[in-house]
Design a protein around this motif. Structure first.
Motif, PDB file in Angstrom:
ATOM      1  N   ALA A 342       0.866  -1.192   0.000  1.00 35.45           N
ATOM      2  CA  ALA A 342       0.000   0.000   0.000  1.00 35.45           C
ATOM      3  C   ALA A 342       0.893   1.230   0.000  1.00 35.45           C
ATOM      4  O   ALA A 342       2.091   1.144   0.278  1.00 35.45           O
ATOM      5  N   LEU A 343       0.289   2.360  -0.312  1.00 33.63           N
ATOM      6  CA  LEU A 343       1.027   3.622  -0.335  1.00 33.63           C
ATOM      7  C   LEU A 343       0.341   4.549   0.674  1.00 33.63           C
ATOM      8  O   LEU A 343      -0.642   5.231   0.346  1.00 33.63           O
ATOM      9  N   SER A 344       0.825   4.533   1.904  1.00 30.29           N
ATOM     10  CA  SER A 344       0.160   5.315   2.952  1.00 30.29           C
ATOM     11  C   SER A 344       0.528   6.794   2.817  1.00 30.29           C
ATOM     12  O   SER A 344       1.490   7.148   2.128  1.00 30.29           O
ATOM     13  N   ASP A 345      -0.227   7.642   3.516  1.00 31.45           N
ATOM     14  CA  ASP A 345       0.098   9.078   3.520  1.00 31.45           C
ATOM     15  C   ASP A 345       1.523   9.287   4.031  1.00 31.45           C
ATOM     16  O   ASP A 345       2.278  10.090   3.495  1.00 31.45           O
ATOM     17  N   THR A 415      18.388   5.225   2.056  1.00 25.33           N
ATOM     18  CA  THR A 415      17.013   5.537   1.646  1.00 25.33           C
ATOM     19  C   THR A 415      16.181   4.263   1.640  1.00 25.33           C
ATOM     20  O   THR A 415      15.027   4.245   2.090  1.00 25.33           O
ATOM     21  N   CYS A 416      16.775   3.195   1.143  1.00 27.77           N
ATOM     22  CA  CYS A 416      16.073   1.916   1.099  1.00 27.77           C
ATOM     23  C   CYS A 416      15.739   1.471   2.537  1.00 27.77           C
ATOM     24  O   CYS A 416      14.613   1.031   2.808  1.00 27.77           O
ATOM     25  N   GLU A 417      16.691   1.632   3.422  1.00 26.63           N
ATOM     26  CA  GLU A 417      16.441   1.241   4.829  1.00 26.63           C
ATOM     27  C   GLU A 417      15.316   2.071   5.433  1.00 26.63           C
ATOM     28  O   GLU A 417      14.422   1.558   6.102  1.00 26.63           O
ATOM     29  N   ARG A 418      15.376   3.385   5.168  1.00 25.07           N
ATOM     30  CA  ARG A 418      14.362   4.262   5.784  1.00 25.07           C
ATOM     31  C   ARG A 418      12.979   4.001   5.211  1.00 25.07           C
ATOM     32  O   ARG A 418      11.977   4.169   5.896  1.00 25.07           O
ATOM     33  N   MET A 419      12.912   3.582   3.948  1.00 23.67           N
ATOM     34  CA  MET A 419      11.599   3.261   3.366  1.00 23.67           C
ATOM     35  C   MET A 419      11.122   1.870   3.783  1.00 23.67           C
ATOM     36  O   MET A 419       9.974   1.501   3.551  1.00 23.67           O
ATOM     37  N   GLY A 420      12.012   1.121   4.416  1.00 21.05           N
ATOM     38  CA  GLY A 420      11.674  -0.245   4.820  1.00 21.05           C
ATOM     39  C   GLY A 420      10.448  -0.301   5.713  1.00 21.05           C
ATOM     40  O   GLY A 420       9.678  -1.277   5.669  1.00 21.05           O
ATOM     41  N   ALA A 421      10.227   0.724   6.503  1.00 27.33           N
ATOM     42  CA  ALA A 421       9.092   0.742   7.432  1.00 27.33           C
ATOM     43  C   ALA A 421       7.754   0.747   6.685  1.00 27.33           C
ATOM     44  O   ALA A 421       6.723   0.396   7.264  1.00 27.33           O
ATOM     45  N   TYR A 422       7.776   1.140   5.418  1.00 30.09           N
ATOM     46  CA  TYR A 422       6.515   1.272   4.665  1.00 30.09           C
ATOM     47  C   TYR A 422       6.392   0.210   3.575  1.00 30.09           C
ATOM     48  O   TYR A 422       5.493   0.287   2.732  1.00 30.09           O
ATOM     49  N   ALA A 423       7.319  -0.740   3.571  1.00 31.46           N
ATOM     50  CA  ALA A 423       7.385  -1.643   2.408  1.00 31.46           C
ATOM     51  C   ALA A 423       7.606  -3.067   2.851  1.00 31.46           C
ATOM     52  O   ALA A 423       7.835  -3.354   4.027  1.00 31.46           O
ATOM     53  N   GLU A 424       7.547  -3.971   1.879  1.00 33.43           N
ATOM     54  CA  GLU A 424       7.906  -5.363   2.157  1.00 33.43           C
ATOM     55  C   GLU A 424       9.431  -5.448   2.249  1.00 33.43           C
ATOM     56  O   GLU A 424      10.142  -4.558   1.797  1.00 33.43           O
ATOM     57  N   ASP A 425       9.930  -6.558   2.797  1.00 31.61           N
ATOM     58  CA  ASP A 425      11.380  -6.656   2.995  1.00 31.61           C
ATOM     59  C   ASP A 425      12.042  -7.308   1.787  1.00 31.61           C
ATOM     60  O   ASP A 425      12.933  -8.130   1.914  1.00 31.61           O
ATOM     61  N   ARG A 426      11.581  -6.965   0.598  1.00 29.11           N
ATOM     62  CA  ARG A 426      12.172  -7.547  -0.603  1.00 29.11           C
ATOM     63  C   ARG A 426      11.945  -6.606  -1.784  1.00 29.11           C
ATOM     64  O   ARG A 426      11.014  -5.802  -1.777  1.00 29.11           O
ATOM     65  N   GLY A 427      12.830  -6.734  -2.754  1.00 31.19           N
ATOM     66  CA  GLY A 427      12.717  -5.869  -3.930  1.00 31.19           C
ATOM     67  C   GLY A 427      12.657  -6.696  -5.200  1.00 31.19           C
ATOM     68  O   GLY A 427      12.612  -7.927  -5.160  1.00 31.19           O
TER      69      GLY A 427
END
Ligand SMILES: Cc1cc2nc3c(=O)[nH]c(=O)nc-3n(C[C@H](O)[C@H](O)[C@H](O)COP(=O)(O)OP(=O)(O)OC[C@H]3O[C@@H](n4cnc5c(N)ncnc54)[C@H](O)[C@@H]3O)c2cc1C
Length: 472
Positions: A342-345, A415-427
């Motif tokens: 999902a793309l939260s606020d 940046t990837c680490e900081r976005m980790g809170a909003y994303a799955e743990d895989r790319g």
């Protein structure tokens, strides 16, 4: 002549006897390139200027028989081996230090059967070359969004492009393929011949053999399609991205789109007064009738007040090439990515805040809208599992000065680490550098099966210059 120094699969030094290389030259129709060859530096160069590797031997294959000869040679001498399609992998997986490169880029055969809507392409074909053939008769194969990339590597890792929601991933559209397995045999695979291996190769990223030819389904597309490219000032970013998210929630499958946070370059395509301004670009392609596309995509041009709008009806081949200029060969690149359910606020605010800290103005942070046909494909048919996430976050660091590599690579990782809170743990593996962690997370359901197949077909892990599935 003296023996040729090389590196084995275990990383040990070895010397290839002169007569072994002489015999190889006699059996191999393409070019055999060693370090003293005049084309050596050209042949070892890949798209990413950050990569500078020196293989012992580069075998430029002319046909599938050459690929089989090359695999047998690599296996017999247990050489560290890389396989090159289009050479565009961001981690430089197409080239290795001290080993052997099996280079398929000279293999350019294309056979189109317009009546059956099928195309067969050799493994050295790029998307620009494939598109040129299919678009002559108003057909297309789902590829990527940059036409200079190789069909081979992109397809083997999945293949997410402008037709993903209409017709699925590139790997979903492969109906058959020819592959040289680690035993040096050339095999034709499809749903009836070695179906398990056929499924593993599509999404398994080059782990199971050297693919010499792909047969794809084609779909009617264009030749003209509606394309949106609306540049909003970054100050409007929060509202624009929230409205973009709302659009994606009900968008029809014909629409494949993404949002890109970047900086307008000093180029004549853009008004001078906009050079250097940060933007949120909404880009979208409608795979269907252009007039319907224009109506359907119109809301994307009204998400705020664009500072520049390049939207238009245009040939699909032009859409495929619109971004090519942003990715010149030899520039320095380091990319990472994260799937997002999902793309939260909060995620939107964080993306914009991090995008505002990009150390290079060439860098972009992208939000790809997924779903549609790529989500509906039966994941058991291919090794590609990430069908459910709605979005893919791409963090693409691009810079010219090699002295800035550490800064850009560090920023990408943070940046990837900081976005980790909003994303799955895989790319998405096709966007990952060579140090992609946790390959098992890429295949949460199928990893054990893929390891067993790897053990069956490549027990010595000859094909390891990839996001490697270890034989299990
Ligand atoms: C500018 C740019 C834009 C991109 N855009 C997209 C996009 O829109 N969508 C998307 O999905 N991806 C995209 N990618 C990522 C792309 O899918 C990967 O970089 C892919 O690896 C490129 O394929 P290639 O054949 O050019 O790569 P290569 O570097 O030649 O190969 C990549 C990997 O595939 C293996 N491989 C290549 N050919 C074969 C073969 N014939 N048999 C077995 N293994 C093989 C190699 O060993 C290596 O591990 C983009 C990349 C770039 C550089």
């Amino acid at each position: 002549m003296s023996n040729l120094n090389a590196v084995t699969l275990n990383g040990d030094a070895t010397a290839l006897a002169d007569d072994a290389v002489t015999q190889l030259r006699a059996e191999f129709d393409g070019d055999v390139i060693t370090p003293e060859h005049r084309d050596y530096d050209d042949a070892r160069r890949v798209w990413n200027g950050e990569i500078d590797r020196r293989p012992a031997l580069i075998l430029r294959c002319r046909h599938a028989g050459d690929a089989a000869t090359a695999v047998r040679f690599a296996a017999r001498h247990e050489l560290l081996t890389a396989v090159r399609g289009g050479g565009h992998n961001v981690g430089g997986l197409a080239v290795c230090d001290g080993g052997l490169v099996i280079d398929l880029s000279p293999m350019k055969g294309i056979e189109l059967d317009a009546g059956q809507r099928r195309i067969r392409v050799d493994a050295g074909v790029t998307w620009a070359e494939l598109d040129a053939a299919t678009q002559k008769v108003g057909l297309a194969v789902p590829g990527g969004v940059v036409s200079t990339t190789g069909v081979a590597g992109l397809t083997l890792g999945g293949g997410i492009g402008w037709l993903r929601r209409a017709f699925g991933l590139s790997c979903d559209n492969v109906r058959a393929l020819d592959v040289v397995t680690a035993d040096g045999e050339l095999r034709t695979l499809d749903a009836r011949h070695e179906p398990e291996l056929f499924s593993a190769i599509r999404g398994g990223g080059g782990n199971f053999g050297v693919v010499t030819r792909f047969e794809f389904d084609c779909h009617p597309v264009g030749p003209d399609v509606m394309f949106v490219a609306a540049f909003y000032p970054s100050e409007q970013g929060v509202d624009v991205l929230k409205r973009y998210r709302a659009f994606t929630e009900t968008a029809p499958d014909a629409v494949s789109s993404f949002a890109i946070c970047g900086t307008i370059p000093d180029e004549p395509d853009f008004p001078t007064e906009l050079h250097g301004r940060d933007y949120v670009l909404i880009a979208a392609c409608y795979a269907g009738e252009a007039e319907t596309g224009a109506r359907t995509l119109q809301p994307l041009r009204e998400l705020g007040t664009p500072m520049h709008d390049m939207s238009d009806v245009m040939p699909f081949v032009d859409v495929q090439q619109l971004l090519d200029g942003d990715y010149p060969e030899g520039r320095h690149y380091y990319w990472k990515s994260l799937y997002m359910t999902a793309l939260s606020d909060d995620a939107i605010e964080q993306v914009l805040s991090l995008a505002g800290e990009r150390p290079s103005s060439l860098t972009t942070v992208d939000i790809w809208h997924l779903g549609g046909a790529m989500a509906r494909a039966n994941s058991g048919d291919t090794a590609f599992e990430h069908r459910a996430p709605e979005y893919l976050l791409g963090i693409e660091s691009n810079w010219d000065d090699p002295r800035e590599s550490d800064t850009n690579i560090d920023w990408t990782r943070q940046t990837c680490e900081r976005m980790g809170a909003y994303a799955e743990d895989r790319g998405y593996l096709n966007f990952e550098p060579i140090d992609a962690e946790a390959i098992d997370k890429t295949y949460p359901q199928g990893y054990r099966r893929l390891r067993a197949l790897k053990a069956q077909w490549d027990s010595k892990n000859l094909f390891r210059m990839n996001h490697n599935i270890k034989p299990g």
